[in-house]
Design a protein around this motif. Structure first.
Motif, PDB file in Angstrom:
ATOM      1  N   LEU A 145      -7.636  -9.223 -10.836  1.00 13.57           N
ATOM      2  CA  LEU A 145      -6.834  -9.471  -9.634  1.00 13.57           C
ATOM      3  C   LEU A 145      -5.492 -10.115  -9.995  1.00 13.57           C
ATOM      4  CD1 LEU A 145      -9.356 -10.792  -6.937  1.00 13.57           C
ATOM      5  CD2 LEU A 145      -7.948  -8.732  -6.791  1.00 13.57           C
TER       6      LEU A 145
ATOM      7  N   ILE B 283      -3.471 -11.391  -1.416  1.00 15.22           N
ATOM      8  CA  ILE B 283      -4.893 -11.436  -1.748  1.00 15.22           C
ATOM      9  C   ILE B 283      -5.576 -12.437  -0.825  1.00 15.22           C
ATOM     10  CG2 ILE B 283      -6.608 -11.939  -3.532  1.00 15.22           C
ATOM     11  CD1 ILE B 283      -4.535 -11.163  -5.619  1.00 15.22           C
TER      12      ILE B 283
ATOM     13  N   THR C   3     -11.215  -2.860  -9.592  1.00 14.41           N
ATOM     14  CA  THR C   3      -9.930  -3.447  -9.196  1.00 14.41           C
ATOM     15  C   THR C   3      -8.794  -2.944 -10.080  1.00 14.41           C
ATOM     16  OG1 THR C   3     -10.985  -5.450  -8.338  1.00 14.41           O
ATOM     17  CG2 THR C   3      -8.664  -5.624  -8.975  1.00 14.41           C
TER      18      THR C   3
ATOM     19  N   LEU D 168      -5.707  -0.970  -8.339  1.00 21.46           N
ATOM     20  CA  LEU D 168      -4.343  -1.490  -8.383  1.00 21.46           C
ATOM     21  C   LEU D 168      -3.424  -0.587  -9.207  1.00 21.46           C
ATOM     22  CD1 LEU D 168      -4.950  -5.341  -8.644  1.00 21.46           C
ATOM     23  CD2 LEU D 168      -4.654  -3.902  -6.613  1.00 21.46           C
TER      24      LEU D 168
ATOM     25  N   THR E  85      -5.315  -7.063  -0.734  1.00 21.96           N
ATOM     26  CA  THR E  85      -6.676  -6.983  -1.247  1.00 21.96           C
ATOM     27  C   THR E  85      -7.494  -8.063  -0.557  1.00 21.96           C
ATOM     28  OG1 THR E  85      -5.983  -6.167  -3.412  1.00 21.96           O
ATOM     29  CG2 THR E  85      -8.153  -7.185  -3.277  1.00 21.96           C
TER      30      THR E  85
ATOM     31  N   PHE F 177      -9.026  -2.636  -0.704  1.00 20.79           N
ATOM     32  CA  PHE F 177      -7.648  -2.497  -1.175  1.00 20.79           C
ATOM     33  C   PHE F 177      -6.914  -1.591  -0.181  1.00 20.79           C
ATOM     34  CE2 PHE F 177     -10.602  -2.792  -4.691  1.00 20.79           C
ATOM     35  CZ  PHE F 177     -10.100  -3.830  -5.445  1.00 20.79           C
TER      36      PHE F 177
END
Length: 376
Positions: free
Chosen positions: A249, A265, A286, A290, A305, A318
């Motif tokens: 992340l 986030i 993730t 991304l 997210t 997401f």
């Protein structure tokens, strides 16, 4: 696979079992050899019968025929000359059942059983003895079938296990290549091309040093990924270095910020406290999500997210705007989506994708057991 296991499988599949058992029968008969009428013929027929049993390891039908011929010859000898080679057909049955030569095993069973019954009936003086012989020989001829089929099932299980491990390794390598190497190489090409075009136009806003530094960073990371993949293939492991959800992340947010995105986030749980298996799966999902956001998203619009943990499931969503409608997002059946879905399903979860009103979303849901703030 350990070298000890590989060595055991080599010996079991090399015919040593059949040869060893047949040789043991011949040796026992040879020890009991006493010169006299028919003794030489008996020992020669014993050798022939046992040689056929040993030969079954490589040529089942030929070996079975030789054994049955020798066994039939033994049956015509006087009772005192018939030795342990009487059990040679059972070696043939065991070998054929083990190696899936079922017709040959069945024919040998029928012939051997009938000859054995004839030998027993020849010496039986009462009906009770004949019934006893029928039952005893059924037991004797069932035993090699049971052992042979057990060995076959063990071998089939081992093959399935190896195939499953090979498939897991193949998927892991494919996922690593797609998630990391392919994306970084694509970004390197895109950055280099854009920088070259900007320099040709004399665009003063482009900082060559910054572009080169980013290219070098991505190139170094790609080299590391390739090194890990080569190690993965050499040692035949089924999983690469575990990922961290929280780290992916953070790294993804920094990478998107460099590309001009503003990623928000939101989380209602400490992502650092997740179990390793869940953290690994969510981390790799993730990374891909991304990467797709950077490749297909619109940096002019906000992206987000969201992590939410309930009593029985943890969900990660997401969401980002797409840059163009015709390039709305990764294809539903693309390798990236397939890889993310496989990672989620591997730990009992689900993954859904959706394109709506110019926004692309990916939602993954993983089952959990929650006690207070602890998740397992």
């Amino acid at each position: 696979m350990s070298s000890r296991t590989a060595t055991l499988r080599h010996y079991l599949g090399s015919g040593l079992v059949e040869v060893g058992l047949a040789l043991m029968l011949v040796v026992i008969d040879a020890i009991g050899f006493r010169p006299g009428d028919g003794a030489v013929a008996a020992i020669l027929l014993s050798i022939l019968t046992c040689a056929g049993a040993a030969f079954t390891a490589w040529y089942p039908r030929i070996g079975a025929v030789i054994t049955c011929v020798g066994f039939t010859g033994l049956a015509w000898l006087p009772n005192g000359l018939v030795g342990t080679s009487l059990y040679a057909p059972m070696i043939v049955i065991l070998s054929c059942a083990w190696h899936e030569k079922f017709w040959t095993a069945s024919a040998t069973t029928l012939w051997g059983y009938l000859i054995s019954l004839w030998l027993s009936f020849r010496n039986a003086t009462a009906a009770a003895e004949q019934i006893q012989a029928i039952i005893v020989w059924i037991g004797f001829y069932s035993l090699p079938w049971l052992i042979g089929l057990a060995l076959r099932n063990t071998q089939l299980y081992e093959r399935r296990r190896l195939a499953t491990r090979a498939e897991a390794q193949r998927r892991e390598i494919a996922a690593e290549l797609h998630d990391n190497v392919t994306h970084d190489l694509s970004a390197i090409v895109t950055q280099a091309t854009a920088a070259q075009n900007a320099l040709n136009r004399g665009d003063a806003d482009v900082d060559p040093a910054k572009v080169l530094a980013d290219i070098a960073s991505r190139g170094s990371r790609t080299a590391t990924y390739l090194h890990n993949l080569m190690t993965l293939m050499r040692v035949a492991e089924t999983s690469s270095t575990p990922a961290s959800f929280s780290r992916e992340l953070q790294d993804g947010a920094e990478r998107l910020a460099t590309a001009g995105f503003e990623l928000e986030i939101y989380t209602d749980h400490d992502v650092d406290a997740l179990p390793s298996a869940i953290s690994d799966a969510l981390g790799k999902i993730t990374r891909e999500a991304l990467n797709n956001m950077e490749q297909y998203g619109d940096p002019a619009e906000p992206a987000e997210t969201t992590v939410s943990a309930g009593e029985h499931r943890i969900a990660v969503a997401f969401r980002n705007a797409t840059s163009q409608e015709e390039h709305a997002g990764p294809r539903q059946d693309g390798l990236g989506i397939v890889g993310m879905r496989e990672r989620a399903e591997a730990i009992g979860g689900t993954l859904e994708t959706r394109l709506s009103d110019g926004y692309w979303s990916v939602t993954v849901s993983i089952p959990i057991t929650r006690v207070g703030d602890q998740i397992s």
